[in-house]
Each structure stands twice: as structure tokens, then as C-alpha cells.
Scaffold this active site. Structure first.
Site, PDB file in Angstrom:
ATOM      1  N   ARG A  47       7.364  31.152 -18.213  1.00  0.00           N
ATOM      2  CA  ARG A  47       7.720  30.212 -17.420  1.00  0.00           C
ATOM      3  C   ARG A  47       8.986  28.833 -17.911  1.00  0.00           C
ATOM      4  O   ARG A  47       9.384  28.551 -16.866  1.00  0.00           O
ATOM      5  CB  ARG A  47       6.645  28.948 -17.274  1.00  0.00           C
ATOM      6  CG  ARG A  47       6.511  27.234 -16.513  1.00  0.00           C
ATOM      7  CD  ARG A  47       4.923  27.482 -16.304  1.00  0.00           C
ATOM      8  NE  ARG A  47       4.086  27.069 -17.680  1.00  0.00           N
ATOM      9  CZ  ARG A  47       4.673  25.481 -18.036  1.00  0.00           C
ATOM     10  NH1 ARG A  47       5.731  24.656 -18.155  1.00  0.00           N
ATOM     11  NH2 ARG A  47       3.595  25.765 -19.444  1.00  0.00           N
ATOM     12  N   TYR A  99      15.459  25.223   9.292  1.00  0.00           N
ATOM     13  CA  TYR A  99      14.589  25.831   9.055  1.00  0.00           C
ATOM     14  C   TYR A  99      13.101  24.976   8.617  1.00  0.00           C
ATOM     15  O   TYR A  99      13.067  23.651   8.265  1.00  0.00           O
ATOM     16  CB  TYR A  99      14.474  25.300   7.503  1.00  0.00           C
ATOM     17  CG  TYR A  99      13.023  26.420   6.757  1.00  0.00           C
ATOM     18  CD1 TYR A  99      12.187  27.313   7.143  1.00  0.00           C
ATOM     19  CD2 TYR A  99      13.189  26.387   5.408  1.00  0.00           C
ATOM     20  CE1 TYR A  99      11.234  28.226   6.900  1.00  0.00           C
ATOM     21  CE2 TYR A  99      12.436  26.911   4.560  1.00  0.00           C
ATOM     22  CZ  TYR A  99      11.358  27.384   5.544  1.00  0.00           C
ATOM     23  OH  TYR A  99      10.119  27.949   4.434  1.00  0.00           O
ATOM     24  N   LYS A 195      14.606  37.462   2.258  1.00  0.00           N
ATOM     25  CA  LYS A 195      14.959  37.475   3.909  1.00  0.00           C
ATOM     26  C   LYS A 195      15.982  38.118   3.715  1.00  0.00           C
ATOM     27  O   LYS A 195      15.452  40.282   3.149  1.00  0.00           O
ATOM     28  CB  LYS A 195      15.810  36.576   4.349  1.00  0.00           C
ATOM     29  CG  LYS A 195      14.711  35.245   4.684  1.00  0.00           C
ATOM     30  CD  LYS A 195      13.923  35.239   4.974  1.00  0.00           C
ATOM     31  CE  LYS A 195      12.764  34.002   5.341  1.00  0.00           C
ATOM     32  NZ  LYS A 195      12.679  33.415   4.659  1.00  0.00           N
TER      33      LYS A 195
END
Length: 373
Positions: A47, A99, A195
Site C-alpha cells: 500500500r 466527466y 479506457k
């Protein structure tokens, strides 16, 4: 960070970057399925320290954008990490057309008193220059989603701004192959790797790239403290997808131009929004600031929402689905999406894939004509 070798073209970088170089190492970075590592080697817990798989993705996108990258669990996680850098009471400026995740995130923060929000039309260059003087975050998106308006980034990013302000460009639609925001003066460039980078509709990931070393460390700390870490297998898939980005983009852009020209002449289409068309209101800016016009087309049908919905149901090769940037073509009516009701009711957003253009046109034309019956 892996340096972008002088003289190496982006197409070559996509294939060569982020690979192991030690003798006997695998040719590709494998998915490192580990949360913790043996202490003493500089990497202890994923992490905070990352993994070699994440770093391969960061090397590819960072070099492509011309900076240092931080990978996140999704595009919206990447967006949120940029907003996380703002002080309480900050002034945020976002596009009118953008967006929906950015619009929702900024509105929620404003409701909670985190910041105030101003909205400016994408093509209002003077408005952006004026707003930049007092803004703590200037959030640009070009081409915009879903109206595909192209901002004059050269002029906006050259404008005087408040010391310490962050200027972010969502570069997802253009991709780093068509646009280089950091070269133009942006502080950060944001990619939804879900994307075009991934390109196969099979992962969620986001990447933020910057040349500001302090901001890069701050973004990594935001990722660590919010837990917005990319999945190992998702990062592996994004690396694999990125290898073919140049080929996919070239093919899909060529097809998008063909479809846009044919749609413009269709008797049942009222308006086509594609930056590559001379009729597009910001075509002149697009020719100047973009290396390619992209794979996204929005078009309005001569009819209402029911007609547009019928067209979406009737396509067979084109998939009726959200998202974009993949090998398969997808299409949806954007005004049906919560928060997008203000858009023209018959506007369809088409993400062009790598299929044969004539097959796609036959499918689209047939769906439009039968949807009108």
C-alpha cells in the site's frame, strides 16, 4: 522512474518501457501477488511501497506523458487524489461539459464546505484565463465528455495563475499520443487507464502524471492513506493493453473519421460532434493542439429519446454499453445517465473500436433507419 530515451518514438516506448532488464529476468513484469515484502530491500508493504507490477504501468504512462506517474485503483480515484491536495476553502474551476464523476465529486465537496466551484464553457478561453488568476484548481478536459469540445490549452495553460495552483488536464479522450498537457504547462495529466490504456473493457485503473516532485510524493501519500491502490492483476492487464495503444488508436481514429463523415450526411442525423470534421466549432483549435482527432463521436438524431433508445437496442456489432476506448465499439444515450439529463435527449456517444469501418457503418445505418420506423 524509467527515463524516456532521447529519440525513442512514443510507439516504441509503449512496447519497450516498464520491462525487466536483468539477465535471466522474465521479458514481461509478471503480476506480483504480494501485499508485503521481506524487510531490508526498500519495499515493505504494498500500500505504501507499491509493487513492481504497478511500477511497470507507471513507467509506461509516466514516460509517455513526460513526467512521473502514480497509478490508482480507478480513473475517479486518480481524480480524487488530485482534489485531495486542495486546502479547505479552495476555489475550483471545472468545465461545464465534463466527466460526470468530476462534476459529482466537485459538487459534493462544495456541499460539505470543502471548496467552492465555478464552471466555465470549454471553449470560453477568456473565461478560463480570467478564472485562472484566483483558482486553486483549474480542471480542464479536452476533448470534453460527451460534447467533444476542444479547449485552447495552449492559451489557457500559458495564462498567469495563482501561486501554488494546480492545473489538471483530463487527457483520457486524447491519450498521451495525441496530446501532451505537461509540455503545455499543466501541473498534472490524468488518465483513466480503464479506457484507452487498458483497451479491452476488463479493468479499472487510473494514472496521474506530474513533473512536480513534491506533488508526486503527495499523490503517492494520498493513494496510501485512502487505500486507492490498483489491483495487481489490473495493473498487469493495463500494461499488456498499453503495448498496443498506438496501433489501436491509429486504426480506431481512421474509422472514426469515416463514420463521422458518413453520419454527417445521414438524413436522420441532426448534428455530428467530432473534432476532425471541418464543421465542428472547435475544429481549428483541434488541428492546432491535437495530433489526432480521437475515436469518440457524439451525434444527435432527428428524433427524441425513444428514437435514440431504439437505435441503441437495434445495433448488433456495436455494443449498447457505457465506457469507451476499447477494441470493441460501444454506444449509449448519454442523457439517460443520472446527472446528464441536461444533454440533448437524442445525443448518442459512440466509442469507435478497431472493427472494419464498413461493417460498423452497415450496423449503425441499419439501426438508425429501423429505429425510425
Amino acid at each position: 522512474m524509467e527515463k524516456h530515451p532521447s529519440g525513442i518514438k512514443p510507439e516504441t516506448w509503449l512496447v519497450s518501457a516498464g520491462r525487466p532488464t536483468e539477465p535471466g529476468a522474465p521479458l514481461n513484469v509478471p503480476p506480483i501477488l504480494a501485499s508485503n515484502f521481506i524487510i531490508g530491500g526498500g519495499r515493505e508493504y504494498a500500500r505504501g511501497s507499491g509493487t513492481p507490477t504497478w511500477e511497470a504501468l507507471e513507467a509506461i504512462v509516466g514516460g509517455l506523458e513526460g513526467g512521473k506517474a502514480v497509478a490508482f485503483a480507478s480513473g475517479l480515484a486518480a481524480v480524487a487524489a488530485v482534489f485531495d491536495q486542495l486546502p479547505v476553502g479552495a476555489v475550483v474551476v471545472i468545465p461545464e461539459d465534463c466527466y460526470q464523476g468530476v462534476a459529482s465529486l466537485s459538487a459534493r465537496g462544495a456541499e460539505r464546505g470543502r471548496w467552492s466551484v465555478q464552471r466555465v464553457a470549454v471553449d470560453d478561453t477568456r473565461g478560463w484565463i480570467h478564472a485562472s488568476a484566483a483558482a486553486d484548481l483549474i480542471w480542464l478536459e479536452s476533448p470534453s465528455n460527451p460534447l467533444l469540445v476542444v479547449a485552447d490549452l495552449e492559451a489557457i495553460l500559458a495564462a498567469a495563475r495563482k501561486p501554488g495552483a494546480i492545473v489538471a488536464v483530463d487527457n483520457t479522450f486524447a491519450t498521451p499520443l495525441n496530446q501532451q498537457p505537461l509540455d503545455l504547462g499543466a501541473t498534472v495529466s490524468v488518465q483513466s487507464a480503464t479506457k484507452f490504456i487498458g483497451g479491452h473493457s476488463d479493468l479499472l485503473a487510473g494514472v496521474v502524471t506530474t513533473r512536480d516532485d513534491g506533488l508526486w510524493h503527495a499523490l503517492r501519500k494520498s493513494r496510501e492513506l485512502t487505500g486507492a491502490t490498483p489491483g495487481t492483476f489490473e495493473a498487469f492487464l493495463a500494461v499488456r493493453g498499453a503495448r498496443t495503444l498506438a496501433l489501436r488508436l491509429q486504426r480506431a481514429q481512421q474509422t472514426a473519421m469515416i463514420l463521422a463523415e458518413r453520419l454527417e450526411g445521414h438524413p436522420l442525423v441532426a448534428r455530428v460532434r467530432y473534432p476532425g470534421l471541418p464543421s465542428h466549432p472547435t475544429h481549428g483549435i483541434a488541428r492546432r493542439v491535437l495530433k489526432g482527432f480521437g475515436t469518440m463521436i457524439s451525434f444527435d438524431l432527428l428524433g427524441g429519446a425513444e428514437f435514440a433508445d431504439a437505435v441503441c437496442r437495434k445495433v448488433r456489432l456495436i455494443r449498447h454499453a457505457t465506457s469507451l476506448g476499447a477494441v470493441e465499439s460501444t454506444m449509449e444515450r448519454r442523457a439517460a445517465v443520472p446527472g446528464q439529463e441536461h444533454l440533448p435527449p437524442s445525443l448518442l456517444r459512440l466509442s469507435v473500436g478497431i472493427e472494419d469501418p464498413d461493417d460498423l457503418w452497415a450496423d449503425l445505418d441499419s439501426a438508425i433507419r429501423s429505429g425510425a420506423l
